[in-house]
Design a protein around this motif. Structure first.
Motif, PDB file in Angstrom:
ATOM      1  N   VAL A 160     -47.688  12.733 -95.219  1.00 21.07           N
ATOM      2  CA  VAL A 160     -47.002  13.459 -96.573  1.00 21.07           C
ATOM      3  C   VAL A 160     -45.822  12.559 -97.034  1.00 21.07           C
ATOM      4  CG1 VAL A 160     -45.485  15.531 -96.768  1.00 21.07           C
ATOM      5  CG2 VAL A 160     -47.526  15.913 -95.967  1.00 21.07           C
ATOM      6  N   GLN A 161     -45.259  12.213 -95.940  1.00 23.79           N
ATOM      7  CA  GLN A 161     -44.079  10.920 -96.508  1.00 23.79           C
ATOM      8  C   GLN A 161     -44.651  10.016 -97.258  1.00 23.79           C
ATOM      9  OE1 GLN A 161     -40.735  11.555 -95.903  1.00 23.79           O
ATOM     10  NE2 GLN A 161     -41.560  13.560 -94.823  1.00 23.79           N
ATOM     11  N   ASP A 162     -45.852   9.279 -96.725  1.00 21.85           N
ATOM     12  CA  ASP A 162     -46.417   8.386 -97.581  1.00 21.85           C
ATOM     13  C   ASP A 162     -47.071   8.894 -99.037  1.00 21.85           C
ATOM     14  OD1 ASP A 162     -46.050   6.554 -95.502  1.00 21.85           O
ATOM     15  OD2 ASP A 162     -48.070   6.574 -94.883  1.00 21.85           O
ATOM     16  N   LEU A 163     -47.672   9.807 -98.907  1.00 28.02           N
ATOM     17  CA  LEU A 163     -48.076  10.699-100.363  1.00 28.02           C
ATOM     18  C   LEU A 163     -47.052  10.670-101.231  1.00 28.02           C
ATOM     19  CD1 LEU A 163     -50.930  12.886 -99.191  1.00 28.02           C
ATOM     20  CD2 LEU A 163     -51.172  10.632-100.392  1.00 28.02           C
ATOM     21  N   LYS A 164     -45.890  11.333-100.848  1.00 29.62           N
ATOM     22  CA  LYS A 164     -44.723  11.738-101.548  1.00 29.62           C
ATOM     23  C   LYS A 164     -44.161  10.541-102.167  1.00 29.62           C
ATOM     24  CE  LYS A 164     -42.479  15.802 -99.577  1.00 29.62           C
ATOM     25  NZ  LYS A 164     -41.382  16.125 -98.796  1.00 29.62           N
TER      26      LYS A 164
END
Length: 180
Positions: A160-164
């Protein structure tokens, strides 16, 4: 067929159909989708509280469109909505980020249930795999480590951190705004 989770049709229209009158750009996106299989991603995080329904949501659609929405009513802020068509390279990078995370092997059965603090949802369609995750908001890695499935939730947390980060970069580069 329509997806029971998101009420969307994930199947792609073929070249020459009446539903695809946009020409070569759309055909290029469809050719890429045919080459690597169907691809769709949706992420949502939000809660309902003192300032109403506050949320962040984005989706990568099969036609190459990235949709982004950020709603915060804090200090009478307004909703930010942005849409942009991505290149095949950007879509391949999103797909690579997800594949490298190995999130498709995970299961959310032992993750914290959504609560009054909020909820997160991640839905991914890659090829013939379709998976949906739902959990509570994660405040920090401490929340991850104290869960019943720290390894699986850690994979979710970092993905999720990477996608955000990827989405914020794409939105910032395209629209020259700060999306938070």
């Amino acid at each position: 067929a329509t997806c029971h989770t998101c009420d969307m049709r994930h199947s792609l229209k073929r070249e020459g159909s009446k539903a695809n009158p946009r020409g070569s750009r759309a055909r290029g996106t469809l050719a890429m989708a045919d080459e690597v299989g169907e691809f769709y991603v949706r992420y949502y995080v939000g809660h309902k509280g003192k300032f109403g329904h506050e949320f962040l949501e984005f989706e990568f659609r099969p036609d190459g469109k990235l949709r982004y929405a950020n709603n915060s009513n804090y200090k009478n802020d307004t909703m930010i909505r942005k849409e942009v068509f991505l290149s095949q390279a950007a879509l391949r990078e999103c797909r690579r980020i997800i594949q490298d995370s190995e999130i498709m092997k995970e299961d959310d059965n032992n993750w914290p249930e959504p609560d009054r603090v909020g909820r997160q949802e991640l839905e991914i369609v890659m090829g013939n795999e379709h998976i949906s995750f739902t959990t509570s908001k994660i405040g920090s890695l401490l929340d991850v480590q104290s869960s019943k499935d720290p390894e699986g939730l850690r994979i979710f947390y970092y993905l999720v951190q990477d996608l955000k980060c990827f989405v914020f970069s794409l939105i910032s580069l395209h629209f020259k705004i700060k999306p938070i």
